[in-house]
Design an enzyme around this catalytic site. Structure first.
Site, short mmCIF file in Angstrom:
data_model
loop_
_atom_site.label_atom_id
_atom_site.label_comp_id
_atom_site.label_asym_id
_atom_site.label_seq_id
_atom_site.Cartn_x
_atom_site.Cartn_y
_atom_site.Cartn_z
N GLU A 118 0.83 -1.22 0.00
CA GLU A 118 0.00 0.00 0.00
C GLU A 118 0.86 1.27 0.00
O GLU A 118 0.60 2.22 0.72
CB GLU A 118 -0.99 -0.01 1.18
CG GLU A 118 -1.88 -1.24 1.16
CD GLU A 118 -3.29 -1.01 1.66
OE1 GLU A 118 -3.65 0.13 1.95
OE2 GLU A 118 -4.02 -2.01 1.74
C1 FAD Z 1 2.04 -9.89 -0.02
C2 FAD Z 1 1.70 -8.79 -0.96
C3 FAD Z 1 0.37 -8.47 -1.22
C4 FAD Z 1 0.05 -7.47 -2.15
N1 FAD Z 1 -1.27 -7.22 -2.45
C5 FAD Z 1 -1.55 -6.37 -3.47
C6 FAD Z 1 -2.90 -6.23 -3.94
O1 FAD Z 1 -3.83 -6.81 -3.39
N2 FAD Z 1 -3.14 -5.42 -5.00
C7 FAD Z 1 -2.13 -4.73 -5.63
O2 FAD Z 1 -2.41 -4.02 -6.59
N3 FAD Z 1 -0.85 -4.82 -5.20
C8 FAD Z 1 -0.53 -5.64 -4.15
N4 FAD Z 1 0.76 -5.76 -3.72
C9 FAD Z 1 1.81 -4.99 -4.38
C10 FAD Z 1 2.42 -3.90 -3.52
O3 FAD Z 1 1.54 -2.83 -3.42
C11 FAD Z 1 3.76 -3.53 -4.19
O4 FAD Z 1 4.65 -4.59 -3.88
C12 FAD Z 1 4.30 -2.22 -3.72
O5 FAD Z 1 3.52 -1.17 -4.23
C13 FAD Z 1 5.75 -2.00 -4.16
O6 FAD Z 1 5.91 -2.25 -5.53
P1 FAD Z 1 7.07 -3.25 -6.02
O7 FAD Z 1 6.98 -4.48 -5.20
O8 FAD Z 1 6.99 -3.38 -7.48
O9 FAD Z 1 8.41 -2.53 -5.61
P2 FAD Z 1 9.23 -1.47 -6.48
O10 FAD Z 1 8.36 -0.42 -7.01
O11 FAD Z 1 10.13 -2.20 -7.41
O12 FAD Z 1 10.13 -0.80 -5.34
C14 FAD Z 1 11.14 -1.53 -4.64
C15 FAD Z 1 11.68 -0.66 -3.54
O13 FAD Z 1 12.28 0.49 -4.12
C16 FAD Z 1 12.06 1.62 -3.32
N5 FAD Z 1 11.47 2.68 -4.17
C17 FAD Z 1 10.59 2.57 -5.17
N6 FAD Z 1 10.31 3.78 -5.69
C18 FAD Z 1 11.04 4.67 -5.00
C19 FAD Z 1 11.21 6.08 -5.04
N7 FAD Z 1 10.53 6.84 -5.89
N8 FAD Z 1 12.03 6.65 -4.16
C20 FAD Z 1 12.73 5.92 -3.27
N9 FAD Z 1 12.62 4.60 -3.17
C21 FAD Z 1 11.79 3.97 -4.02
C22 FAD Z 1 11.17 1.19 -2.17
O14 FAD Z 1 12.01 0.94 -1.04
C23 FAD Z 1 10.59 -0.11 -2.61
O15 FAD Z 1 10.36 -0.98 -1.52
C24 FAD Z 1 1.09 -6.74 -2.78
C25 FAD Z 1 2.44 -7.04 -2.48
C26 FAD Z 1 2.74 -8.04 -1.60
C27 FAD Z 1 4.20 -8.34 -1.33
#
Ligand code: FAD
Length: 631
Positions: free
Chosen positions: A448
């Site tokens: 989130e």
């Molecule tokens: C168990 C689980 C349940 C989930 N459930 C849902 C769901 O029901 N529906 C849904 O739509 N999504 C869901 N998600 C997705 C979740 O919202 C995303 O994992 C989250 O938004 C982060 O995206 P990403 O994993 O692609 O990380 P990325 O965007 O690749 O980011 C990786 C890391 O990079 C850093 N980062 C990214 N951007 C920036 C920035 N601009 N500045 C500084 N640091 C940055 C942060 O530390 C981040 O943790 C779920 C994820 C998990 C693990």
């Protein structure tokens, strides 16, 4: 130092001044893309979209935005909000029923082991009305306030994180999206079965290319020839309930009518639609193992036009709004889990003896227990105040919910880690709950909205209003004779905020020194925000280390205001009922929290002037360039 910023060709002063909030609204990454591909049309388009997303119209000044202007908008925080008496009795009865049900039927260890929430638990929660707590009674809901609902989520979160997340998806992002954006027809059709738990909900935004960068959705929805349907194509990943839900809100990119542009639109999707494919129903994972996290694909899946949720191109608004609600309940379930950690740590510290004493007799363990109690106290206060903002009709509470999410998820991580440490080796084994709680808590800082993205968001959106003030001064200065009065007044306002600490109106005499300290820190914070804007100008958009300090100080100030308000209310209640000891444990936890929080805020502000930023960037750049090798 001149304030006048350089404008891009075709960029207006207004565009520039809104950049801060805009960039945050687009999760920063859109701006990165804009820099890589600085087409002016693209820039203007993105700015318009983000402006609309964040700032729908004139709004009352909220407590968090007030802090950035050096003001304390006391009405939103004080007196400490309470559930209305008429609702309290019903809430108490509901909580009683819920506790009995959870005691008898919820086994969090089994849920974790079997990686599934049994149907009888889901049905039981539905019978108790948990999935429709805040839905209007017309749809079978309980019509509870957000504050009352948070009490329910705290109870569930104190026992099982998987179940709390499941309920959050069903209630906050499933039902809430329909309540806020559904047409009357859609609400009549979809809401009652969701509230009754007959249908499960999911919210599908995340994709390979759209994680933190939520605006970068690649799933497309093309209208068919007669416009009666859209054909959805794309893949989603990490979707909670994705393979078990009967109603999914899916974000897909649609062409905008009459324009050569696309934008994200929300659709209500059911798994019986041809082309709906479950690629992986339950991805194996570390924590919240009871939730079913899926990978999905849509292969030219026809979705009727009437399933569009909200207006075309307004899908991100739907997503951001429902995530806003979700974050409040995150605060509540983290608070519940934090209280469990504290209870477990205290039990162990009192029972376990080493060196002829209980662990609780050692100062280093006392420090952990005290810190945990202080953290849990503030988490509860902040959740309660933030939920009350929604109940009381503050239109824009994005900053407060973002602060709540970052603060409570980090606090819970600290609490679970400290409780773990107090238990020593015993915590490591699966016959105790802490190893599960540690695994479960890790998602909170990522889901989130990753905390880093939200930290940036807090600073940039918060700085938008002071940034605008500077813009107004600039504009007025361009015609100083015609606008001399405005310059004078705006200037006074700025300077006034800088020299006067705002009043923090507590009622108990004992609170006065803390209130004074908070007012003084708000003043200092405002000065530092203004300085940062003047010093970094547009470059502030890329200075995440500066943003982090500003966001951290703002979060501490908001947390202090909530804890202070709660403590003040408790002292007032104690005054009326002398049986309550004003030196009770909860009061010393409040005091400890305030002392630590003031110190952390002061440190963040001091580090605006003395920090390791250059060394941090240089080291990271060097290590990144050398592939992580030192040799
Ligand atoms: C168990 C689980 C349940 C989930 N459930 C849902 C769901 O029901 N529906 C849904 O739509 N999504 C869901 N998600 C997705 C979740 O919202 C995303 O994992 C989250 O938004 C982060 O995206 P990403 O994993 O692609 O990380 P990325 O965007 O690749 O980011 C990786 C890391 O990079 C850093 N980062 C990214 N951007 C920036 C920035 N601009 N500045 C500084 N640091 C940055 C942060 O530390 C981040 O943790 C779920 C994820 C998990 C693990």
């Amino acid at each position: 130092m001149p304030l006048e910023p350089k404008l891009e060709p075709g960029q207006t002063q207004r565009d520039r001044a809104t950049c801060c909030g805009l960039r945050a609204a687009m999760n920063c990454a859109t701006f990165t893309r804009l820099k890589e591909n600085p087409s002016e049309t693209e820039r203007q388009k993105e700015i318009r979209a983000a402006e609309e997303l964040l700032f729908a119209g004139p709004q009352k000044l909220g407590v968090a935005k007030g802090l950035f202007l050096g003001r304390f908008v006391a009405d939103w925080v004080m007196p400490y909000p309470t559930v209305r008496p008429v609702e309290q009795a019903e809430l108490n009865a509901s909580l009683e029923e819920l506790r009995t049900f959870l005691d008898e039927h919820l086994d969090p260890a089994a849920i974790d082991r079997q990686a599934d929430i049994p149907r009888e638990v889901i049905d039981g929660l539905a019978r108790l009305g948990v999935f429709g707590m805040t839905a209007p009674t017309d749809f079978g809901g309980r019509g509870f306030s957000q504050m009352a609902y948070c009490r329910v989520m705290e109870e569930i979160g104190s026992r099982c994180a998987s179940t709390a997340i499941f309920v959050n998806v069903q209630h906050s992002v499933g039902m809430r999206a329909l309540l806020l954006f559904g047409t009357p027809e859609q609400q009549r059709r979809w809401l009652p079965p969701l509230v009754r738990g007959e249908k499960l909900a999911a919210f599908a935004l995340t994709e390979t290319e759209a994680g933190s960068d939520a605006a970068n959705v690649q799933t497309v929805a093309r209208p068919n020839a007669d416009g009666s349907h859209f054909l959805l194509s794309g893949e989603k990943r990490y979707i909670t309930n994705g393979a078990i839900a009967q109603v999914l809100t899916v974000m897909a990119r649609t062409p905008l009518p009459g324009k050569n542009e696309t934008a994200v639109t929300a659709f209500l999707v059911t798994p019986d639609m041809p082309g709906f494919v479950v690629l992986e129903p339950r991805m194996e994972k570390l924590g919240i193992r009871g939730t079913a996290t899926a990978r999905l694909a849509f292969r030219d899946m026809p979705v009727p036009r009437e399933n569009m949720l909200g207006a075309p191109g307004k899908g991100l608004k739907v997503a951001l709004t429902v995530l806003d609600f979700g974050r409040v309940t995150f605060g509540a379930s983290c608070t519940g889990a934090a209280k469990t950690c504290l209870r477990l740590a205290v039990q162990h510290a009192n029972a376990r003896r080493q060196f002829g004493r209980t662990l609780g007799e050692f100062e280093l363990i006392k420090k952990k227990i005290a810190r945990m109690a202080a953290g849990a106290y503030a988490m509860e206060a902040m959740t309660n105040v933030t939920a009350s903002l929604i109940d009381r009709g503050l239109e824009d509470y994005m900053l407060e919910t973002a602060m709540l999410k970052v603060f409570t998820t980090e606090a819970l991580w600290m609490l679970v880690s400290e409780a773990f440490q107090v238990h020593g080796g015993a915590a490591y084994f699966t016959d105790r709950p802490l190893e599960r709680m540690l695994r479960d808590a890790r998602i909170n800082q990522i889901g989130e909205g990753a905390n880093e993205v939200l930290t940036s968001f807090i600073a940039l959106v918060g700085m938008r209003a002071p940034g605008e003030q500077f813009r107004e001064i600039l504009e007025a200065l361009q015609n100083p004779w015609g606008e001399w009065r405005k310059v004078w007044l705006l200037g006074l306002d700025q300077v006034g905020a800088a020299v006067r600490a705002p009043d923090v109106p507590v009622r108990s005499a004992r609170m006065q020194p803390h209130a004074k300290r908070l007012g003084e820190l708000i003043r200092r914070f405002n000065v530092e925000v203004d300085r940062a804007l003047i010093h970094h100008r547009e470059a502030i958009l890329d200075r995440q280390l500066v943003q982090e300090r500003i966001a951290r100080a703002a979060m501490e100030l908001y947390a202090c205001a909530c804890a202070l308000s709660r403590w003040d209310a408790e002292l007032q209640a104690g005054g009326a009922r002398p049986a309550i000891d004003p030196d009770s444990p909860s009061h010393s936890a409040a005091e400890l929290f305030l002392r630590g929080s003031f110190r952390r805020a002061r440190r963040s502000l001091a580090e605006m002037h003395e920090n390791d930023d250059a060394a941090v960037n240089a080291t990271a750049d060097w290590v990144l360039r050398h592939g992580g090798e030192f040799e």
